[in-house]
Design a protein around this motif. Structure first.
Motif, PDB file in Angstrom:
ATOM      1  N   SER A   1       0.882  -1.263   0.208  1.00 27.55           N
ATOM      2  CA  SER A   1       0.089   0.077   0.040  1.00 27.55           C
ATOM      3  C   SER A   1       1.010   1.432   0.025  1.00 27.55           C
ATOM      4  CB  SER A   1      -1.032   0.057   1.297  1.00 27.55           C
ATOM      5  OG  SER A   1      -0.253   0.091   2.520  1.00 27.55           O
TER       6      SER A   1
ATOM      7  N   ALA B   1       0.520   5.413   1.046  1.00 22.51           N
ATOM      8  CA  ALA B   1      -0.378   6.186   1.975  1.00 22.51           C
ATOM      9  C   ALA B   1       0.188   7.723   1.880  1.00 22.51           C
ATOM     10  CB  ALA B   1      -0.573   6.058   3.254  1.00 22.51           C
TER      11      ALA B   1
ATOM     12  N   PHE C   1      -2.398  10.519   9.709  1.00 25.30           N
ATOM     13  CA  PHE C   1      -2.984   9.852   8.306  1.00 25.30           C
ATOM     14  C   PHE C   1      -3.788  10.830   7.761  1.00 25.30           C
ATOM     15  CE2 PHE C   1      -4.241   6.670   5.670  1.00 25.30           C
ATOM     16  CZ  PHE C   1      -5.824   6.702   5.772  1.00 25.30           C
TER      17      PHE C   1
ATOM     18  N   VAL D   1      -5.057   6.499   2.164  1.00 26.88           N
ATOM     19  CA  VAL D   1      -3.983   5.257   1.539  1.00 26.88           C
ATOM     20  C   VAL D   1      -4.697   4.706   0.579  1.00 26.88           C
ATOM     21  CG1 VAL D   1      -5.354   3.879   3.461  1.00 26.88           C
ATOM     22  CG2 VAL D   1      -3.081   3.008   2.617  1.00 26.88           C
TER      23      VAL D   1
ATOM     24  N   THR E   1      -9.324   2.359  -1.295  1.00 28.21           N
ATOM     25  CA  THR E   1      -9.040   3.623  -0.544  1.00 28.21           C
ATOM     26  C   THR E   1      -9.476   3.817   0.718  1.00 28.21           C
ATOM     27  OG1 THR E   1     -10.453   4.938  -1.856  1.00 28.21           O
ATOM     28  CG2 THR E   1      -8.386   4.701  -2.796  1.00 28.21           C
TER      29      THR E   1
ATOM     30  N   CYS F   1       4.739  10.955   2.060  1.00 25.29           N
ATOM     31  CA  CYS F   1       4.582   9.691   1.386  1.00 25.29           C
ATOM     32  C   CYS F   1       5.047   8.714   2.199  1.00 25.29           C
ATOM     33  CB  CYS F   1       4.907   9.518  -0.143  1.00 25.29           C
ATOM     34  SG  CYS F   1       4.365   8.240  -0.960  1.00 25.29           S
ATOM     35  N   GLN F   2       4.238   7.259   2.320  1.00 23.63           N
ATOM     36  CA  GLN F   2       4.511   6.174   2.827  1.00 23.63           C
ATOM     37  C   GLN F   2       4.467   5.113   1.980  1.00 23.63           C
ATOM     38  OE1 GLN F   2       2.127   4.091   5.428  1.00 23.63           O
ATOM     39  NE2 GLN F   2       3.686   4.303   7.258  1.00 23.63           N
TER      40      GLN F   2
END
Length: 117
Positions: free
Chosen positions: A33, A35, A47, A50, A58, A96-97
């Motif tokens: 994923s 996110a 957060f 994602v 999503t 961004c992750q």
């Protein structure tokens, strides 16, 4: 080592729009994923949205539902965050992750978004 590069931040007036991009160097298709998070000065990272790399499901934070949209381009290994009707409280560094299928997280350096009132 997976690298993430964000772009698209900037200064915008309230009510305006920006589109952020995050491109990953991962070419092994091990992404689970991707996110977006954000962090404002003096506040904890929170957060934003994602997206699942396969299938595209999503999820959004309540504070951005109906205004932000996350999407991806698998061929470009890029995830986007379209931000509409921006508010001053959206001002933050957006990060961004990426989460791999092994559960390992990777982070980009972040891009600054500033919304003026």
């Amino acid at each position: 080592q997976v690298q993430l590069v964000e772009s698209g931040g900037g200064l915008v007036q309230a009510g305006g729009s920006l589109r952020l991009s995050c491109t990953t160097s991962d070419r092994t298709f091990s992404s689970y994923s991707m996110a977006w998070f954000r962090q404002a000065p003096g506040r904890e990272r929170e957060f934003v949205a994602v997206i699942a790399w396969r299938g595209g499901a999503t999820s959004y934070a309540d504070s951005v539902k109906g205004r932000f949209a996350i999407s991806k381009d698998n061929a470009k290994h890029t995830v986007y965050l379209q931000m509409n009707n921006l508010k001053p409280e959206d001002t933050a560094v957006y990060l961004c992750q990426l989460i791999t299928t092994a559960g390992n997280p990777y982070w980009g350096q972040g891009t600054q978004v500033t919304v003026s009132s």
